[in-house]
Write an enzyme that holds these catalytic residues in place. Structure first.
Site, PDB file in Angstrom:
ATOM      1  N   GLU A   1     -77.208  14.577   6.770  1.00  0.00           N
ATOM      2  CA  GLU A   1     -75.951  14.646   6.515  1.00  0.00           C
ATOM      3  C   GLU A   1     -75.867  13.583   5.092  1.00  0.00           C
ATOM      4  O   GLU A   1     -76.109  12.743   5.197  1.00  0.00           O
ATOM      5  CB  GLU A   1     -74.872  14.118   7.468  1.00  0.00           C
ATOM      6  CG  GLU A   1     -73.422  14.061   7.238  1.00  0.00           C
ATOM      7  CD  GLU A   1     -72.560  13.627   8.141  1.00  0.00           C
ATOM      8  OE1 GLU A   1     -72.745  13.860   9.197  1.00  0.00           O
ATOM      9  OE2 GLU A   1     -71.552  12.809   8.024  1.00  0.00           O
TER      10      GLU A   1
ATOM     11  N   GLU B   1     -66.103   9.173   1.915  1.00  0.00           N
ATOM     12  CA  GLU B   1     -65.041   8.870   2.946  1.00  0.00           C
ATOM     13  C   GLU B   1     -63.992   7.931   2.782  1.00  0.00           C
ATOM     14  O   GLU B   1     -64.573   6.947   2.405  1.00  0.00           O
ATOM     15  CB  GLU B   1     -65.973   8.771   4.466  1.00  0.00           C
ATOM     16  CG  GLU B   1     -66.839   9.873   4.782  1.00  0.00           C
ATOM     17  CD  GLU B   1     -67.269   9.648   5.887  1.00  0.00           C
ATOM     18  OE1 GLU B   1     -66.987  10.150   7.191  1.00  0.00           O
ATOM     19  OE2 GLU B   1     -68.408   9.083   6.065  1.00  0.00           O
TER      20      GLU B   1
END
Length: 282
Positions: free
Chosen positions: A159, A164
């Protein structure tokens, strides 16, 4: 996914959610697109609807509930949650309960939002990616720009979290990589964080430079995280050798984003995207 992989995934998801941040990969240098890179894919959002040849909606876990204790229902083809207008993509989170007579996959969530993935041939191995976006900052929001592999379970397939930001810690952006050996549930994830004043009120360029020997992530021409392909463990340490697709979403809740509670009075909240561009070297 094999039964063993399914069990491993369940064990990972059962771990308490924590802020997946590791600062030991912090760098501070200029970030420049390689001179020989050429544009291979882009969306400037110049139309009046999401381009179905480039994007698809991800609603796979609406009924079961999404990971990390998240609280949202991801709607498909619903302009209240995902729309294109005036040259921008908007993903909007709202405090509302969908009508189950219309949305048969509703799982009882009290929030709606959107999650879209690139589709078709829009998956890349090694690339320079740039996403220009403006983020929401209310408590409980969790906007993300990230990548997952076309095949392979999580976390074994890897990932790449290009950006974020969580409402419990607004105006701080996070970049992380997760693999079988380096993952937040073990406390071994690799990444870094950077304060970004103005992330909620202005557009910024979130960038990824993914090469065979390293992954570098930055903002506005400034690189703040680099992870090198220099650890033992084979694909358990470095599965970033296969095509990955891009994901844009605005999650709600979870123990990280909602560590200081949810601010329902601030809703709706929006993640706006000006463009997505992908370059590759010859």
């Amino acid at each position: 996914m094999t039964p063993f992989e399914s069990l491993a995934l369940l064990l990972v998801l059962a771990q308490p959610a924590v802020a997946p941040v590791a600062s030991n990969y912090r760098i501070d240098e200029a970030m420049v697109r390689p001179a020989d890179a050429r544009l291979v894919w882009s969306d400037e959002f110049d139309g009046n609807a999401l381009d179905p040849s480039k994007w698809r909606y991800d609603t796979a876990r609406n009924r079961e509930g999404w990971y990390n204790g998240e609280l949202q229902y991801y709607a498909a083809d619903r302009p209240e949650n995902v729309r294109v207008a005036d040259g921008h993509l908007t993903i909007e989170a709202r405090r509302e309960r969908p009508d189950p007579r219309v949305y048969a996959d509703w799982g009882g969530q009290d929030y709606t939002s959107g999650r879209i993935l690139t589709r078709g041939l829009a998956a890349w191995t090694y690339a320079y990616v740039e996403v220009r976006a403006k983020l929401p900052c209310a408590r409980g929001t969790w906007p993300a720009i990230w990548m997952l592999p076309e095949t392979g379970g999580w976390p074994d397939g890897g990932e790449i979290d290009i950006m974020e930001m969580v409402g419990s810690e607004p105006e701080v952006v996070h970049a992380n990589l997760h693999t079988a050996l380096f993952v937040h549930s073990r406390g071994t994830q690799r990444g870094a964080s950077m304060p970004l004043p103005g992330a909620c009120g202005a557009f910024h360029d979130y960038k990824l430079d993914w090469r065979a020997d390293s992954i570098t992530i930055g903002v506005d021409g400034h690189a703040y995280m680099r992870v090198r392909n220099d650890q033992p463990g084979g694909r358990g340490a470095w599965p970033f050798v296969a095509p990955f697709h891009l994901i844009l979403n605005l999650a709600m809740g979870g123990s990280w984003a909602a560590a200081r509670g949810m601010d329902d009075a601030a809703l709706p909240q929006r993640m706006e995207v000006d463009y997505v561009r992908v370059w590759q070297r010859p």
